[in-house]
Each structure stands twice: as structure tokens, then as C-alpha cells.
Design an enzyme around this catalytic site. Structure first.
Site, PDB file in Angstrom:
ATOM      1  N   ASP A   1      38.806  44.991  36.275  1.00 38.35           N
ATOM      2  CA  ASP A   1      39.056  43.725  35.601  1.00 38.35           C
ATOM      3  C   ASP A   1      40.403  43.858  34.890  1.00 38.35           C
ATOM      4  OD1 ASP A   1      38.866  41.186  34.616  1.00 38.35           O
ATOM      5  OD2 ASP A   1      36.832  41.385  33.859  1.00 38.35           O
TER       6      ASP A   1
HETATM    7  C1  BGC Z   1      37.979  38.184  33.516  1.00 44.56           C
HETATM    8  C2  BGC Z   1      37.774  38.151  34.998  1.00 44.56           C
HETATM    9  C3  BGC Z   1      38.946  37.452  35.664  1.00 44.56           C
HETATM   10  C4  BGC Z   1      40.227  38.154  35.269  1.00 44.56           C
HETATM   11  C5  BGC Z   1      41.474  37.551  35.912  1.00 44.56           C
HETATM   12  C6  BGC Z   1      39.347  38.695  33.117  1.00 44.56           C
HETATM   13  O1  BGC Z   1      39.589  38.516  31.766  1.00 44.56           O
HETATM   14  O2  BGC Z   1      36.966  38.984  32.914  1.00 44.56           O
HETATM   15  O3  BGC Z   1      36.563  37.504  35.295  1.00 44.56           O
HETATM   16  O4  BGC Z   1      38.757  37.418  37.040  1.00 44.56           O
HETATM   17  O5  BGC Z   1      40.360  38.081  33.869  1.00 44.56           O
HETATM   18  O6  BGC Z   1      41.792  36.329  35.362  1.00 44.56           O
END
Ligand code: BGC
Length: 761
Positions: free
Chosen positions: A301
Site C-alpha cells: 500500500d
Molecule cells: C489506500 C489504498 C489505495 C492507495 C492508493 C492508500 O492510502 O489504503 O487503498 O489504493 O492509497 O491511492
């Protein structure tokens, strides 16, 4: 290179779901072109260690729009020219959350001018629609219609792929049982079976008839794993759940997504019983790649690898890189750590070259599967082509259908609804009455202009005399408006019925938006109390990204509709339901508790040694809080329509289920009402005694029926031994002979029709 077998062909060939769950996941599903492995190995042989680390590095697009930039914490973004240069130098595998065809073509041009000409990937959070916004996933789960989820994911993929997206960070498949957690809005709620079916449907929808098709985008079930089990419902918080619960509750939707053909997953931010998921070799190695034989990619993530330091799991960036990579994270999102540290770690021997090659191989094969080596511009043709696919009439129609099907009617005392578009004077009151800034939900990055789709305009458009609608804000979301309550009361007095469009603004849910007190904000509660005091019938339309504990006049209102955040067609869909053009058909995918202090509350809880057999009596020394039954206010699965539904004639054929046999469960569902309705008939089971305690009820199947006024239909479920499996004492799938309860019921806590049966040895 091309991949001709469609996923559908492969799935049909693979046979039943039971069989599917036994075959290895990942690359086993899409048939690879026979030339791919040799092609990938030849390419790999020409790469430097730095170029390999580049293939494992994903960064935010400098073309990200403001909505996209706002969903993540601020980080240093490179300049446009630096990002182009990185693409040319092979330091990037792709970028995310930009959707700018012209810019992405320039990026791809730069990659094609590079030494190895490895195409870039363009990823994005396409969570519930692209330029056409569908209901938030939690709302869509209320449809109990996986086919609808497949269709909306398909439509989202068509729009997104035309605008240059290859890969979506969706579906979010985290089971969420604590309504305080703000990210429950992105998933399908508390139930494992509903979660599995929706996960599979969304993956199929995004990926369409084959990943190499220009209108497909790759899916990424996330966040692996148990992110929704954050202690106290606090986002990012520690998770400490047993391996049994992981296997029984949190893993299955991921398995379903992989079995449906997903080739990627995202490691969760949270720690898991002491070891952060992003550095968890047991989770990503032993379970995912070992036990499940997952051949796909794991992406971190957003800065998840770097965050191993803050977790107290890694001492510095180098250590964090080593731990995340060796645990099994192939691609680093946003931190840049892999590019910075992997070459040195390989040089020192701490990261074996073979491990680096294995990850790069997976990335290259993924790009091949997406058709990008055949045509790096497959999904970035031209701005005109991108525009030509956005917000088509049929997509907007689908958004209206999905919005209609997502709404859950909790109550409709005295048949207050539907309203009469020709005869009634209506006061529409509340901060959502003409709002368009809160109809999309918290994870909408690319939605278009929504003017005209607010509730007030849609209601007026549906009424014979638009003057018969008076619209008053009455209150802000959080704060009272000067004179607002007085105006609202005046409008209600002059009307036959008051419709209160109230609830949470969209910023109350989503990432980092946990709430402690999951109630209607105080200013709005006061507004509803004042309007209720007029004695006019009230219809409450709740906006919400989670289950809410309803109180006072909100709860007492004769009609309550849960409307979540419905997306582009919010207003028109609500008008369809309010005026009876459509009947509400959604069912709660999350239990609404009586009080926030009951959280986490979910229907499939364990009985305890002192269950309270009569929730209304509150016996002493039984399992309940002071004054509160251990039950939901509105349970999972609950929802009403404009029909009058009755269940009868349960027939299970035999009360004995041989271990290799099947129980045919039949019931008759009748609509005694004067209007057509849809019913979601639910099959629940309880295993009375087992070597591991079982929940008080578990959903085993559901069926949605359309019933004309006066019509009836027989519903049949088939229950087999494998439907009764649980995670046994040795953490293996287990089933034990014995007595089971079975209910065919309209919700998880409704009596419905009940029978018992014996599973034979
Ligand atoms: C989130 C993810 C997301 C990623 C990219 C993160 O903060 O937890 O779900 O896909 O950001 O935007």
C-alpha cells in the site's frame, strides 16, 4: 503475443465453485501465450539490477488530479520532467491515479525510448465507477446482487480503460464488522459469503473477457489482510485476530477474488498479531504463495514498506526494504525504497538475485497479460476516444438502476411510502436536499459534473406540480443554520409529509475517517426532533457510509430509507423510489446496532456460555449490556419493499443429510401486497455442537426474487456437506456430523421458517 482463451471459457471449463477453490490461483486461470516465459526470461537477462528495481517501483502520477492527490498523505512529487526521465531510464514500472491520456502517452513514449522499451503500467483507484459514479461498494452490496456488481465493475472498466487505466486498486474485500471504521464504505460489509460473491463478481467485471482486451483492467483485491479488524475501529490500528478467524472470515473473499482471476493483491497497512502485513513472511509467503500457490503480484500500500519503520518493525529504510521485499511484496508503492535500496541489498547478498528475478518476472508477465508488450498504447489511444466512452446513456442508466437497488428501506409504517407525485405537498428538508457534493462517496477520484442530479431537482421533475415541493436546508451537516429549524418547521406545517434528507457527509467515512459515535450528527438530530414535533408524517433518507445507531425522532419516523452515497444518479434513483416508480429492494450488508457501545456488532457472533434467549427480557447474568439486548436494531439482511411478503411451506425433504448427499430446501414466498416487490430470501445455518464453537447463524445462500402483486414463487436451495465446513482444531477444513438448525428468513435475526436436520457420518 496474445492471450486468446477468455476467462469465461476457462471458468466454464473449470466447473463448479467447489472445484475452483481447489485449483491453484493466479496464472493458472488465464492461459498464457506459450512464448511468454521465454520472452520474459530473455528480457530479464538483459536487465541491470537497477532496471530490475525500477520494474518494482510504482509512483503517484504527476498528472493526478486534485481529488486523487487529496486521498493520500502529501509526499514529495517529482516534477513532470523528472517523471518522464525516470520512465525513460527504466526507473519506474508505472504510475497511479492520473488519468490523462495525453500525458500518459508522453510517459509511454519516454518508456519506449528507453533502453529496454518495457511498457509502463497505469494504475488507479477505480473503486465504484470512473466518470460515471456508481453507489459506494457498501451500498451496492445491499443489492445482494453480485451480477449487478459485475456489471458496474465492467462499465467502470470500460470508462477507465478508455481513459488510459490498465490496473485498478479494487475491489476492496476487507470484511468489516466494526462500524466505527471509516473504510467499511469501500467493501461489502460484515458477511463472508456476501463478501466472497461480490469479490468474485467485481474481479470478473473489471477484467471482462480477457486481460489483454483493450476494455479490461486488472483487479487488485485489497488490503491483504484483516485491515477491517483494526482494534477499536481505528483506521491503521493494530490487528490481533486468531489464525482461525483469519482463515474463516478474512481470507475467503481474497480467495474468491483470486479464484475469479485476479492477478494482483495489495498488502495491508496494519500489523497482524505483531507482524505488519507488509513484512509478514508467513502471510505473503507461507499462506499466499505456499498454501494457495498464488502466482500473482503483491504491491505494497501507499508507502507501506517505509511505514515498517514507524511500526517499530524495521530500523531504517534499508531494513524496511529488505523486510518488505523478502516477506513477499513485489512492488513498492510510492516510497521509492525499492529503487533506492534493492541494488545495494542484492550486491551485499542480503537479497538473493533469484528473488529479485522472481518478482521482476511476475511484473513482466503481468504486463504481458495486459497486452502491453503487444501494444503499449492499448488503453491510451487518444483523448477523443477516451471522451467517447465516458458517461454514455446506458452507463448512466446502469448507475440509476444500481442506485435504486442499493437503497434499503428499514421501515414503512402505515405505508407512508410511496409518495403521491400528483397529490401531496412535500417539504424536503435537510443538508442533503439539494447537495451534490456528498452524493458520490469518499473514494471518487474521477467523477464528472453532477449538476442537476440532486434530490430536490429530481423530485420536482417527477412531480405533477413542482410548486408542491418546498425545499429547506434546515441545518448544515455538523452545525445548525441560523433560523434553519424555524424555516423547516414552517415548511413541514404547510406540507402533507416531510422528507428529511440527512445523515453523514461523505468525509465522515473513507480512509482515516473512523468515528467514535456512529450517530446522526447532533445538529441534524435536533432538526428532525423539531420537524417531528409538528406531527406531520416523516420520511427519513439517511446518507451514510456505515451502519448508524439511530435514535429519537429519526428512529421513530414511520419511514426510513438507507441511501449510503448513491453516485451520479442519486437524485433520480431516490425520486424513483419515493414516488413508487421502483420498489426498494436493498438489504442491509451490515447490522445497525442499537447503541454505538455494542460495537463491534455482527450477526454471526458466537453464542457465549450465557446467551440471552429472549432479547426482550434481558435476564440477569446473561450476555447483554445494561438495558440493551444483545441484538441489532436492524439486522444484517433486513430490508423492506412496497409489497407484503410472507414466507411459508418450508420443506427440507428429509431431516437427514448423508455425508455425500444434498438437502433440497424449499420454501414458498408470497407477495400479498398491492405492489410488485423484490425479496432477498436468505438461508442461514447453525451447527449446534462442534469441536470449535460456531456462530449463532451463518448465511449459506441467498436468492433474489421478483414478485408481482399477489404472486408467489417457490425458492429452492441446495445444502451439501461442504457448505457446513468450518476451520477445525487443527486449522483444517472440518465438518462434523450432528444437529444443525436451518432458517429460510428475511434477515439474520428474523425467525423466518425454521427446521433442523442431522448431518450423518
Ligand atoms: C489506500 C489504498 C489505495 C492507495 C492508493 C492508500 O492510502 O489504503 O487503498 O489504493 O492509497 O491511492
Amino acid at each position: 503475443m496474445s492471450f486468446r482463451a477468455t476467462r469465461r471459457e476457462l471458468l466454464l471449463g473449470a466447473g463448479s465453485l467447489a472445484l475452483l477453490s481447489r485449483i491453484p490461483v493466479g496464472w493458472a486461470l488465464p492461459r498464457e501465450d506459450a512464448r511468454t516465459p521465454a520472452f520474459v526470461d530473455a528480457l530479464l537477462g538483459r536487465m541491470t539490477v537497477e532496471e530490475k528495481a525500477g520494474q518494482l517501483t510504482l509512483l503517484g502520477s504527476v498528472a493526478a488530479n486534485t481529488a486523487a492527490a487529496a486521498i493520500n498523505p502529501e509526499t514529495r512529487h517529482p516534477s513532470a520532467s523528472a517523471q518522464l526521465e525516470a520512465a525513460r531510464a527504466g526507473q519506474l514500472t508505472g504510475v497511479f491515479n492520473g488519468a490523462n491520456v495525453a500525458w500518459h502517452r508522453r510517459m509511454q513514449d519516454a518508456a519506449m525510448q528507453g533502453r529496454l522499451k518495457i511498457p509502463l503500467l497505469f494504475a488507479a483507484d477505480v473503486i465504484h465507477g470512473f466518470s460515471t459514479v456508481f453507489p459506494v461498494p457498501l451500498g451496492e452490496a445491499a443489492s445482494f446482487e453480485p451480477e449487478l456488481a459485475r456489471r458496474t465493475a465492467r462499465a467502470a472498466a470500460q470508462e477507465a480503460s478508455a481513459a488510459g487505466i490498465d490496473w485498478t486498486f479494487a475491489p476492496m474485500v476487507d470484511v468489516a464488522r466494526d462500524a466505527r471504521w471509516g473504510r467499511g464504505v469501500e467493501g461489502t460489509g460484515e458477511d463472508v459469503l456476501l463478501g466472497r460473491r461480490m469479490a468474485a463478481a467485481r474481479v470478473r467485471g473489471f477484467q471482462g473477457d480477457g486481460l489483454s482486451r483493450p476494455d479490461a483492467i486488472a483487479a487488485c483485491p485489497k488490503h491483504f489482510v484483516a485491515y477491517g479488524a483494526a482494534e477499536g475501529g481505528l483506521d491503521y490500528n493494530s490487528v490481533d485476530v486468531s489464525e482461525r478467524t483469519l482463515r474463516e472470515v478474512y481470507f475467503p473473499p481474497f480467495r474468491a477474488g483470486f479464484d475469479a482471476g485476479a492477478l494482483t493483491t495489495m498488502a495491508a497497512f496494519n500489523e497482524l498479531s505483531g507482524i505488519p502485513a507488509t513484512g509478514n513472511a508467513w502471510l505473503l509467503g507461507d499462506v499466499l504463495r505456499g498454501e494457495w500457490n498464488y502466482q500473482g503480484l503483491v504491491v505494497s500500500d501507499y508507502t507501506g514498506d517505509l511505514e515498517l519503520i514507524a511500526h517499530g518493525f524495521a530500523s531504517d529504510e534499508r531494513d524496511a526494504t529488505r523486510k518488505a521485499f523478502l516477506a513477499g511484496v513485489d512492488i513498492s508503492m510510492q516510497s521509492g525504497l525499492y529503487l533506492r535500496w534493492l541494488p545495494a541489498l542484492v550486491a551485499s547478498g542480503e537479497v538473493p538475485m533469484a528473488r529479485l528475478d522472481a518478482s521482476v518476472r511476475r511484473v513482466l508477465r503481468f504486463k504481458a497479460a495486459l497486452g502491453l508488450f503487444d501494444d503499449p498504447y492499448l488503453r491510451i489511444r487518444s483523448e477523443q476516444q477516451a471522451q467517447a466512452r465516458q458517461r454514455l446513456p446506458e452507463t448512466l442508466q446502469l448507475a440509476r438502476e444500481a442506485a435504486c437497488k442499493s437503497v434499503v428501506m428499514l421501515k414503512n409504517d402505515h405505508d407512508v411510502l410511496p409518495l403521491d407525485p400528483a397529490g401531496q405537498r412535500i417539504a424536503l428538508i435537510g443538508p442533503m436536499a439539494r447537495d451534490v457534493a456528498n452524493i458520490h462517496g469518499p473514494w471518487t477520484l474521477f467523477g464528472g459534473d453532477e449538476s442537476g442530479h440532486d434530490l430536490a431537482s429530481a423530485m420536482r421533475a417527477a412531480m405533477t406540480d413542482p410548486q408542491a415541493l418546498e425545499v429547506v436546508d434546515g441545518s448544515g451537516f455538523d452545525d445548525a443554520l441560523p433560523g434553519g429549524i424555524e424555516q423547516a418547521v414552517r415548511a413541514a406545517r404547510a406540507a402533507d409529509v416531510a422528507v428529511l434528507a440527512i445523515g453523514e457527509p461523505q468525509k465522515y467515512s473513507g480512509e482515516a475517517q473512523s468515528r467514535t459515535d456512529i450517530v446522526v450528527p447532533e445538529a441534524q438530530q435536533q432538526l428532525v426532533e423539531a420537524v417531528a414535533a409538528t406531527g406531520k408524517p416523516l420520511v427519513v433518507l439517511l446518507s451514510n457510509g456505515r451502519a448508524l445507531a439511530l435514535r429519537g425522532a429519526v428512529l421513530e419516523a414511520p419511514a426510513i430509507l438507507v441511501t449510503w452515497f448513491l453516485g451520479s444518479q442519486s437524485g433520480p434513483a431516490l425520486a424513483d423510489l419515493l414516488f413508487g416508480k421502483a420498489s426498494p429492494s436493498g438489504r442491509l450488508p451490515v447490522s445497525f446496532p442499537r447503541e454505538p457501545g455494542q460495537l463491534p456488532y455482527y450477526y454471526a457472533h458466537k453464542p457465549t456460555g450465557r446467551p440471552d434467549p429472549q432479547p426482550d427480557r434481558l435476564d440477569a447474568f446473561k450476555t447483554h449490556y445494561r438495558g440493551i439486548p444483545n441484538a441489532a436494531l436492524f439486522p444484517f439482511g433486513h430490508g423492506l419493499g412496497y409489497g407484503r411478503i410472507e414466507y411459508d411451506a418450508l420443506d427440507i425433504g428429509s431431516a437427514r443429510l448423508p455425508s455425500d448427499g444434498a438437502l433440497e430446501v424449499r420454501a414458498r414466498i408470497r407477495n400479498r401486497g398491492r405492489r410488485a416487490a423484490e425479496e432477498v430470501v436468505q438461508l442461514y445455518v447453525r451447527d449446534r455442537a462442534a469441536s470449535v464453537t460456531r456462530p449463532v447463524r451463518e448465511l449459506k445462500d441467498f436468492r433474489k426474487l421478483a414478485l408481482a402483486a399477489g404472486a408467489s414463487a417457490e425458492v429452492t436451495f441446495t445444502l451439501r456437506r461442504e457448505d457446513l465446513l468450518f476451520v477445525g482444531t487443527a486449522l483444517d477444513p472440518t465438518v462434523e456430523p450432528g444437529t444443525f438448525d436451518l432458517w429460510v428468513a428475511p434477515s439474520a435475526e428474523a425467525d423466518g421458517l425454521h427446521a433442523t436436520f442431522e448431518l450423518l457420518a
